[in-house]
Design a protein around this motif. Structure first.
Motif, PDB file in Angstrom:
ATOM      1  N   SER A  96      61.397  13.460 -18.379  1.00  0.00           N
ATOM      2  CA  SER A  96      61.880  13.199 -17.026  1.00  0.00           C
ATOM      3  C   SER A  96      60.865  12.375 -16.239  1.00  0.00           C
ATOM      4  N   LYS A  97      61.354  11.640 -15.264  1.00  0.00           N
ATOM      5  CA  LYS A  97      60.457  10.831 -14.454  1.00  0.00           C
ATOM      6  C   LYS A  97      59.692  11.734 -13.486  1.00  0.00           C
ATOM      7  N   PRO A  98      58.478  11.322 -13.106  1.00  0.00           N
ATOM      8  CA  PRO A  98      57.671  12.161 -12.211  1.00  0.00           C
ATOM      9  C   PRO A  98      58.334  12.313 -10.848  1.00  0.00           C
ATOM     10  N   ARG A  99      58.215  13.491 -10.284  1.00  0.00           N
ATOM     11  CA  ARG A  99      58.793  13.793  -8.981  1.00  0.00           C
ATOM     12  C   ARG A  99      57.794  14.565  -8.140  1.00  0.00           C
ATOM     13  N   LEU A 100      57.813  14.285  -6.862  1.00  0.00           N
ATOM     14  CA  LEU A 100      57.022  15.081  -5.933  1.00  0.00           C
ATOM     15  C   LEU A 100      57.503  16.521  -5.957  1.00  0.00           C
ATOM     16  N   LYS A 101      56.586  17.412  -5.630  1.00  0.00           N
ATOM     17  CA  LYS A 101      56.911  18.827  -5.501  1.00  0.00           C
ATOM     18  C   LYS A 101      56.454  19.275  -4.122  1.00  0.00           C
ATOM     19  N   ILE A 102      57.314  19.980  -3.420  1.00  0.00           N
ATOM     20  CA  ILE A 102      57.008  20.465  -2.083  1.00  0.00           C
ATOM     21  C   ILE A 102      56.664  21.939  -2.195  1.00  0.00           C
ATOM     22  N   VAL A 103      55.487  22.312  -1.700  1.00  0.00           N
ATOM     23  CA  VAL A 103      55.015  23.690  -1.802  1.00  0.00           C
ATOM     24  C   VAL A 103      54.908  24.274  -0.396  1.00  0.00           C
ATOM     25  N   LEU A 104      55.621  25.368  -0.158  1.00  0.00           N
ATOM     26  CA  LEU A 104      55.520  26.095   1.107  1.00  0.00           C
ATOM     27  C   LEU A 104      54.830  27.422   0.823  1.00  0.00           C
ATOM     28  N   VAL A 105      53.672  27.608   1.443  1.00  0.00           N
ATOM     29  CA  VAL A 105      52.892  28.824   1.250  1.00  0.00           C
ATOM     30  C   VAL A 105      53.237  29.810   2.362  1.00  0.00           C
ATOM     31  N   THR A 106      53.795  30.928   1.985  1.00  0.00           N
ATOM     32  CA  THR A 106      54.205  32.016   2.884  1.00  0.00           C
ATOM     33  C   THR A 106      55.002  31.542   4.102  1.00  0.00           C
ATOM     34  N   PRO A 107      56.099  30.829   3.867  1.00  0.00           N
ATOM     35  CA  PRO A 107      56.907  30.359   5.001  1.00  0.00           C
ATOM     36  C   PRO A 107      57.466  31.540   5.796  1.00  0.00           C
TER      37      PRO A 107
ATOM     38  N   LEU B 148      47.889  11.276   7.105  1.00  0.00           N
ATOM     39  CA  LEU B 148      48.841  11.268   5.988  1.00  0.00           C
ATOM     40  C   LEU B 148      49.130   9.850   5.504  1.00  0.00           C
ATOM     41  N   TYR B 149      48.750   8.842   6.293  1.00  0.00           N
ATOM     42  CA  TYR B 149      49.003   7.456   5.906  1.00  0.00           C
ATOM     43  C   TYR B 149      47.928   6.898   4.974  1.00  0.00           C
ATOM     44  N   GLU B 150      46.813   7.609   4.792  1.00  0.00           N
ATOM     45  CA  GLU B 150      45.698   7.097   3.997  1.00  0.00           C
ATOM     46  C   GLU B 150      45.922   7.089   2.490  1.00  0.00           C
ATOM     47  N   PRO B 151      46.399   8.176   1.901  1.00  0.00           N
ATOM     48  CA  PRO B 151      46.427   8.190   0.427  1.00  0.00           C
ATOM     49  C   PRO B 151      47.544   7.361  -0.192  1.00  0.00           C
ATOM     50  N   ASP B 152      47.298   6.970  -1.428  1.00  0.00           N
ATOM     51  CA  ASP B 152      48.353   6.452  -2.294  1.00  0.00           C
ATOM     52  C   ASP B 152      48.801   7.677  -3.087  1.00  0.00           C
ATOM     53  N   TYR B 153      49.924   8.229  -2.722  1.00  0.00           N
ATOM     54  CA  TYR B 153      50.389   9.481  -3.305  1.00  0.00           C
ATOM     55  C   TYR B 153      50.809   9.286  -4.760  1.00  0.00           C
ATOM     56  N   GLN B 154      50.397  10.209  -5.605  1.00  0.00           N
ATOM     57  CA  GLN B 154      50.861  10.210  -6.977  1.00  0.00           C
ATOM     58  C   GLN B 154      52.343  10.557  -6.988  1.00  0.00           C
ATOM     59  N   GLN B 155      53.083  10.001  -7.914  1.00  0.00           N
ATOM     60  CA  GLN B 155      54.528  10.256  -7.966  1.00  0.00           C
ATOM     61  C   GLN B 155      54.862  11.699  -8.314  1.00  0.00           C
ATOM     62  N   ASP B 156      53.930  12.402  -8.952  1.00  0.00           N
ATOM     63  CA  ASP B 156      54.167  13.799  -9.304  1.00  0.00           C
ATOM     64  C   ASP B 156      53.287  14.745  -8.491  1.00  0.00           C
ATOM     65  N   ALA B 157      52.961  14.326  -7.269  1.00  0.00           N
ATOM     66  CA  ALA B 157      52.067  15.093  -6.399  1.00  0.00           C
ATOM     67  C   ALA B 157      52.690  16.405  -5.937  1.00  0.00           C
ATOM     68  N   TYR B 158      51.805  17.307  -5.538  1.00  0.00           N
ATOM     69  CA  TYR B 158      52.186  18.559  -4.879  1.00  0.00           C
ATOM     70  C   TYR B 158      51.822  18.404  -3.410  1.00  0.00           C
ATOM     71  N   LEU B 159      52.817  18.434  -2.532  1.00  0.00           N
ATOM     72  CA  LEU B 159      52.595  18.361  -1.085  1.00  0.00           C
ATOM     73  C   LEU B 159      52.643  19.792  -0.580  1.00  0.00           C
ATOM     74  N   VAL B 160      51.518  20.281  -0.069  1.00  0.00           N
ATOM     75  CA  VAL B 160      51.355  21.706   0.232  1.00  0.00           C
ATOM     76  C   VAL B 160      51.281  21.938   1.737  1.00  0.00           C
ATOM     77  N   PHE B 161      52.149  22.842   2.215  1.00  0.00           N
ATOM     78  CA  PHE B 161      52.236  23.183   3.627  1.00  0.00           C
ATOM     79  C   PHE B 161      52.095  24.687   3.797  1.00  0.00           C
ATOM     80  N   GLY B 162      51.436  25.097   4.885  1.00  0.00           N
ATOM     81  CA  GLY B 162      51.250  26.518   5.156  1.00  0.00           C
ATOM     82  C   GLY B 162      52.327  27.077   6.056  1.00  0.00           C
ATOM     83  N   CYS B 163      52.171  28.338   6.402  1.00  0.00           N
ATOM     84  CA  CYS B 163      53.160  29.008   7.246  1.00  0.00           C
ATOM     85  C   CYS B 163      53.094  28.482   8.678  1.00  0.00           C
ATOM     86  N   GLU B 164      54.176  28.693   9.382  1.00  0.00           N
ATOM     87  CA  GLU B 164      54.334  28.128  10.717  1.00  0.00           C
ATOM     88  C   GLU B 164      53.303  28.637  11.728  1.00  0.00           C
ATOM     89  N   SER B 165      52.933  29.902  11.660  1.00  0.00           N
ATOM     90  CA  SER B 165      52.047  30.460  12.691  1.00  0.00           C
ATOM     91  C   SER B 165      50.564  30.271  12.408  1.00  0.00           C
TER      92      SER B 165
END
Length: 157
Positions: free
Chosen positions: A2-13, A92-109
């Motif tokens: 399969s072709k590389p795909r970004l992965k979105i990671v939500l930590v304790t949403p 967020l505009y600085e990197p050249d994102y890898q096509q199979d990167a993990y974009l990691v976000f934390g909880c809202e609070s």
């Protein structure tokens, strides 16, 4: 293969509407959504499904009991991990994102735990804001902005 795909990671949403909206974006762009427990809601809640509308059933979803389990099972290369915090050192505009990167976000609070960020300062990014009146932005909005920026080369085709 399969072709590389970004992965979105939500930590304790915490907010089901955000998770649902991010899931909907993942369906639209054929991305995997990875959720790290504990959640502040049940995935069975109507709010998650309402925000994801009838697309939620199409989300490519992976769940992990905690960050350590995620790291142990996925073994993501350090340079494929991009962490997002309102006080991140880089735009967020600085990197050249890898096509199979993990974009990691934390909880809202509280954002991402220090234990995850320690040693990764060079991998922590922020979405620029011009007004000092706004402390942070909605998680679903930030995630969507980051996803489209990371996929920009692919989407411009």
């Amino acid at each position: 293969m399969s072709k590389p795909r970004l992965k979105i990671v939500l930590v304790t949403p915490e907010i089901p509407y955000n998770t649902g909206a991010i899931g909907r974006t993942c369906v639209a762009l054929e991305l995997e959504l990875i959720l790290i427990k504990p959640y502040g809601f049940s995935l069975d809640e109507k709010a998650v499904k309402r925000a994801g509308t009838d697309y939620w059933k199409h989300v490519t979803l992976s769940e992990y009991d905690d960050w350590e389990t995620f790291i142990a099972e996925r073994k993501p290369p350090r340079d494929s991990m991009y962490f997002f915090e309102e006080d991140g050192e880089h735009s967020l505009y600085e990197p050249d994102y890898q096509q199979d990167a993990y974009l990691v976000f934390g909880c809202e609070s509280a954002g991402l735990p220090r234990s995850i960020l320690d040693g990764n300062d060079d991998r922590v990014f922020h979405l620029p804001m011009l007004s000092p009146l706004v402390r942070s932005l909605n998680l679903a909005n930030v995630a969507t902005a980051v996803i489209y920026q990371a996929m920009r080369p692919q989407l411009m085709g």
